[in-house]
Design an enzyme around this catalytic site. Sequence first.
Site, PDB file in Angstrom:
ATOM      1  N   SER A 128     -24.715 -11.502   6.485  1.00 44.75           N
ATOM      2  CA  SER A 128     -25.529 -12.114   7.543  1.00 44.75           C
ATOM      3  C   SER A 128     -27.019 -12.110   7.207  1.00 44.75           C
ATOM      4  O   SER A 128     -27.528 -11.181   6.578  1.00 44.75           O
ATOM      5  CB  SER A 128     -25.299 -11.317   8.830  1.00 44.75           C
ATOM      6  N   GLU A 130     -29.124 -11.352   9.221  1.00 42.19           N
ATOM      7  CA  GLU A 130     -29.692 -10.164   9.874  1.00 42.19           C
ATOM      8  C   GLU A 130     -30.026  -9.083   8.858  1.00 42.19           C
ATOM      9  O   GLU A 130     -30.858  -8.216   9.110  1.00 42.19           O
ATOM     10  CB  GLU A 130     -28.702  -9.598  10.905  1.00 42.19           C
ATOM     11  N   TYR A 152     -26.031  -3.115  13.295  1.00 34.76           N
ATOM     12  CA  TYR A 152     -25.230  -4.277  12.877  1.00 34.76           C
ATOM     13  C   TYR A 152     -25.661  -4.702  11.469  1.00 34.76           C
ATOM     14  O   TYR A 152     -24.841  -4.879  10.574  1.00 34.76           O
ATOM     15  CB  TYR A 152     -25.409  -5.446  13.862  1.00 34.76           C
TER      16      TYR A 152
HETATM   17  P1  NAP Z   1     -17.130 -13.842  16.723  1.00 39.48           P
HETATM   18  O1  NAP Z   1     -16.916 -15.156  17.377  1.00 39.48           O
HETATM   19  O2  NAP Z   1     -17.784 -12.742  17.489  1.00 39.48           O
HETATM   20  O3  NAP Z   1     -15.701 -13.333  16.197  1.00 39.48           O
HETATM   21  C1  NAP Z   1     -15.528 -12.015  15.749  1.00 39.48           C
HETATM   22  C2  NAP Z   1     -14.080 -11.822  15.369  1.00 39.48           C
HETATM   23  O4  NAP Z   1     -13.926 -10.448  14.941  1.00 39.48           O
HETATM   24  C3  NAP Z   1     -13.095 -12.033  16.530  1.00 39.48           C
HETATM   25  O5  NAP Z   1     -11.921 -12.601  16.032  1.00 39.48           O
HETATM   26  C4  NAP Z   1     -12.832 -10.615  17.001  1.00 39.48           C
HETATM   27  O6  NAP Z   1     -11.559 -10.439  17.600  1.00 39.48           O
HETATM   28  C5  NAP Z   1     -12.856  -9.877  15.670  1.00 39.48           C
HETATM   29  N1  NAP Z   1     -13.093  -8.437  15.868  1.00 39.48           N
HETATM   30  C6  NAP Z   1     -14.139  -7.858  16.495  1.00 39.48           C
HETATM   31  N2  NAP Z   1     -13.983  -6.525  16.495  1.00 39.48           N
HETATM   32  C7  NAP Z   1     -12.818  -6.272  15.851  1.00 39.48           C
HETATM   33  C8  NAP Z   1     -12.094  -5.100  15.534  1.00 39.48           C
HETATM   34  N3  NAP Z   1     -12.519  -3.890  15.901  1.00 39.48           N
HETATM   35  N4  NAP Z   1     -10.928  -5.214  14.865  1.00 39.48           N
HETATM   36  C9  NAP Z   1     -10.473  -6.432  14.509  1.00 39.48           C
HETATM   37  N5  NAP Z   1     -11.085  -7.575  14.794  1.00 39.48           N
HETATM   38  C10 NAP Z   1     -12.256  -7.496  15.447  1.00 39.48           C
HETATM   39  O7  NAP Z   1     -17.973 -13.989  15.376  1.00 39.48           O
HETATM   40  P2  NAP Z   1     -18.262 -15.308  14.502  1.00 39.48           P
HETATM   41  O8  NAP Z   1     -19.509 -15.927  15.000  1.00 39.48           O
HETATM   42  O9  NAP Z   1     -17.020 -16.091  14.352  1.00 39.48           O
HETATM   43  O10 NAP Z   1     -18.647 -14.629  13.108  1.00 39.48           O
HETATM   44  C11 NAP Z   1     -17.660 -14.364  12.106  1.00 39.48           C
HETATM   45  C12 NAP Z   1     -18.206 -13.334  11.135  1.00 39.48           C
HETATM   46  O11 NAP Z   1     -19.410 -13.823  10.548  1.00 39.48           O
HETATM   47  C13 NAP Z   1     -18.570 -11.996  11.737  1.00 39.48           C
HETATM   48  O12 NAP Z   1     -18.280 -11.007  10.770  1.00 39.48           O
HETATM   49  C14 NAP Z   1     -20.068 -12.071  11.964  1.00 39.48           C
HETATM   50  O13 NAP Z   1     -20.637 -10.779  11.938  1.00 39.48           O
HETATM   51  C15 NAP Z   1     -20.476 -12.905  10.758  1.00 39.48           C
HETATM   52  N6  NAP Z   1     -21.673 -13.745  10.919  1.00 39.48           N
HETATM   53  C16 NAP Z   1     -21.778 -14.613  11.960  1.00 39.48           C
HETATM   54  C17 NAP Z   1     -22.889 -15.433  12.031  1.00 39.48           C
HETATM   55  C18 NAP Z   1     -23.039 -16.433  13.136  1.00 39.48           C
HETATM   56  O14 NAP Z   1     -24.171 -16.931  13.327  1.00 39.48           O
HETATM   57  N7  NAP Z   1     -21.981 -16.807  13.843  1.00 39.48           N
HETATM   58  C19 NAP Z   1     -23.884 -15.374  11.035  1.00 39.48           C
HETATM   59  C20 NAP Z   1     -23.724 -14.487   9.986  1.00 39.48           C
HETATM   60  C21 NAP Z   1     -22.601 -13.674   9.930  1.00 39.48           C
HETATM   61  P3  NAP Z   1     -11.341 -10.538  19.205  1.00 39.48           P
HETATM   62  O15 NAP Z   1     -11.254 -12.013  19.500  1.00 39.48           O
HETATM   63  O16 NAP Z   1     -10.068  -9.813  19.417  1.00 39.48           O
HETATM   64  O17 NAP Z   1     -12.532  -9.883  19.848  1.00 39.48           O
HETATM   65  O1  F7E Z   2     -29.989 -13.670  19.314  1.00 40.55           O
HETATM   66  C1  F7E Z   2     -33.163 -13.504  21.173  1.00 40.55           C
HETATM   67  C2  F7E Z   2     -32.693 -12.247  20.472  1.00 40.55           C
HETATM   68  O2  F7E Z   2     -27.758 -12.781  19.952  1.00 40.55           O
HETATM   69  C3  F7E Z   2     -30.907 -14.544  18.702  1.00 40.55           C
HETATM   70  C4  F7E Z   2     -24.914 -13.144  15.373  1.00 40.55           C
HETATM   71  O3  F7E Z   2     -24.005 -14.183  15.136  1.00 40.55           O
HETATM   72  O4  F7E Z   2     -26.637 -14.302  14.182  1.00 40.55           O
HETATM   73  C5  F7E Z   2     -26.310 -13.709  15.420  1.00 40.55           C
HETATM   74  O5  F7E Z   2     -27.217 -12.654  15.715  1.00 40.55           O
HETATM   75  C6  F7E Z   2     -32.309 -14.213  19.130  1.00 40.55           C
HETATM   76  C7  F7E Z   2     -32.683 -12.734  19.022  1.00 40.55           C
HETATM   77  O6  F7E Z   2     -28.105 -13.858  17.676  1.00 40.55           O
HETATM   78  C8  F7E Z   2     -31.796 -13.370  24.517  1.00 40.55           C
HETATM   79  O7  F7E Z   2     -33.597 -11.175  20.720  1.00 40.55           O
HETATM   80  C9  F7E Z   2     -33.727 -13.754  23.608  1.00 40.55           C
HETATM   81  O8  F7E Z   2     -33.967 -12.595  18.482  1.00 40.55           O
HETATM   82  O9  F7E Z   2     -28.041 -15.257  19.646  1.00 40.55           O
HETATM   83  P1  F7E Z   2     -28.392 -13.908  19.230  1.00 40.55           P
HETATM   84  P2  F7E Z   2     -28.572 -12.871  16.513  1.00 40.55           P
HETATM   85  O10 F7E Z   2     -28.999 -11.562  17.029  1.00 40.55           O
HETATM   86  O11 F7E Z   2     -29.544 -13.621  15.668  1.00 40.55           O
HETATM   87  C10 F7E Z   2     -26.613 -13.405  13.056  1.00 40.55           C
HETATM   88  C11 F7E Z   2     -26.939 -14.197  11.814  1.00 40.55           C
HETATM   89  C12 F7E Z   2     -25.360 -12.624  12.966  1.00 40.55           C
HETATM   90  O12 F7E Z   2     -24.922 -12.234  11.891  1.00 40.55           O
HETATM   91  C13 F7E Z   2     -24.790 -12.107  14.245  1.00 40.55           C
HETATM   92  O13 F7E Z   2     -23.406 -11.793  14.092  1.00 40.55           O
HETATM   93  O14 F7E Z   2     -32.454 -14.550  20.503  1.00 40.55           O
HETATM   94  N1  F7E Z   2     -32.829 -13.533  22.600  1.00 40.55           N
HETATM   95  N2  F7E Z   2     -33.106 -13.659  24.790  1.00 40.55           N
HETATM   96  C14 F7E Z   2     -31.625 -13.293  23.128  1.00 40.55           C
HETATM   97  N3  F7E Z   2     -30.447 -13.049  22.556  1.00 40.55           N
HETATM   98  C15 F7E Z   2     -29.360 -12.875  23.363  1.00 40.55           C
HETATM   99  N4  F7E Z   2     -28.149 -12.665  22.824  1.00 40.55           N
HETATM  100  N5  F7E Z   2     -29.487 -12.927  24.732  1.00 40.55           N
HETATM  101  C16 F7E Z   2     -30.683 -13.186  25.368  1.00 40.55           C
HETATM  102  O15 F7E Z   2     -30.749 -13.212  26.592  1.00 40.55           O
END
Ligand code: NAP
Ligand code: F7E
Length: 375
Positions: A128, A130, A152
């Site tokens: 990520s 992050e 995270y």
């Molecule tokens: P998501 O919608 O939150 O999906 C997370 C998945 O992980 C769900 O299938 C969830 O299952 C499963 N999971 C969570 N805790 C678990 C556990 N303890 N044991 C087994 N399975 C578990 O995330 P996403 O946006 O699709 O992201 C997919 C991956 O990419 C994640 O690893 C995330 O950290 C990474 N990532 C996401 C982004 C982004 O912007 N979306 C960016 C960079 C990296 P349940 O449905 O049962 O909860």
């Molecule tokens: O926050 C700000 C918050 O929770 C984005 C995950 O998919 O992308 C995701 O992580 C920004 C942050 O995503 C609210 O402080 C303001 O600066 O949508 P987010 P994230 O933290 O960037 C990365 C790449 C991953 O890997 C992660 O799995 O938005 N923000 N107000 C808020 N964020 C949330 N959630 N809620 C608010 O009310």
Amino acid sequence: MKRTALITGITGQDGSYLAELLLCKGYDVHGMVRHAAIESPEHRLWRIRHLLPEIRIHGASLESYASLCKLLQHVQPDECYHLAAQSYVSYSFEDEFSTMQTNVRGTHDLLAALKQFAPGCKFYFAGSSEMFGKVESGPQNESTPFHPRSTYAISKIAGFDLCRYYREAHGIYICNGILFNHESPRRGLEFVTRKITNQAAKIKLGLAKEIRLGNLEARRDWGHAREYVEAMWMMLQQPKPDDYVIATGETHSVREFCEVAFSHVGLDYLDWVKVDPEFIRPADVECLIGDPSKAHRILGWSNEVYWTDLIKEMIEADQEEMKRAIHVGKAPEQVVRAAQGRALIQTGTTNFTLRPATVAGAYGKDSLKGKFEEA
Ligand code: NAP
Ligand code: F7E
């Protein structure tokens, strides 16, 4: 011959799009799901409901090494996409230990099981942006140092390092994707983009009076999840494993996101958005912008969906869902629960067949919840 893919986290946003992509490419698709999902399929399998007749679901747990060994031994995948994780950054401040346990220990156990039972399988790890955290310069690329700002991010760096170690020490084909934020109508409601589009749709329809957010000045590089899962697949098709940044190369603030989303439904965000300290993180990542030039050059990947079109798609899907819920006189959650599907779910050696019902045929469409009649 048909290739076999295993997806952990298949019930999540990315897992659902990746499963669609791999089915289109002719793969035999298997997904690992938590037992809780099997116990509550109407609620927890909504993103993959339309795929259930075509994929195989296995109950296993990242918390159980034995279940991972059994899964890999049984499925014998050619490609494994490890997407399962505690993915919500805010939650990692509340419970550091479970985030580390799931994301680090779970990844380590999966890699160890892979080495023992499917060493020839290609492996994708969901790293990520992050991990870059408190950045000194931008745009960030594969050589930018990591400075994590949450457990995270620390857990993802540990996963990234474990993967690189298994690649170098044990010769396993492993790619780390360093994906910047990617969104869609299937994004979880806790993430800021979907929270905004969902709440703006409610406000427009008179169902909500405001939206409370945290840091409006945080900047992110937002792309479309459907395009980002293609990059995952492309990485595993290369002759050599490597690590890639996947991003659009543009950054925008949460404030700008609000402005575009609200103006799409004819509203001024200033009238509706309230800043609430409850949503401000103890340490935030202020500005991310990715440099995807390595992915352009080597994978031939580039994003096409512009961020304002992504917002438009998300808010229109939310509006549609809301209108449908109003039409049937139900809250959206109840509409989800009303959905019924049919699937063969495998857990260990036991098979469960869910109640048969109308299955949405047209997969690839969003707002799937609305495709089901209440039973
Ligand atoms: P998501 O919608 O939150 O999906 C997370 C998945 O992980 C769900 O299938 C969830 O299952 C499963 N999971 C969570 N805790 C678990 C556990 N303890 N044991 C087994 N399975 C578990 O995330 P996403 O946006 O699709 O992201 C997919 C991956 O990419 C994640 O690893 C995330 O950290 C990474 N990532 C996401 C982004 C982004 O912007 N979306 C960016 C960079 C990296 P349940 O449905 O049962 O909860
Ligand atoms: O926050 C700000 C918050 O929770 C984005 C995950 O998919 O992308 C995701 O992580 C920004 C942050 O995503 C609210 O402080 C303001 O600066 O949508 P987010 P994230 O933290 O960037 C990365 C790449 C991953 O890997 C992660 O799995 O938005 N923000 N107000 C808020 N964020 C949330 N959630 N809620 C608010 O009310």
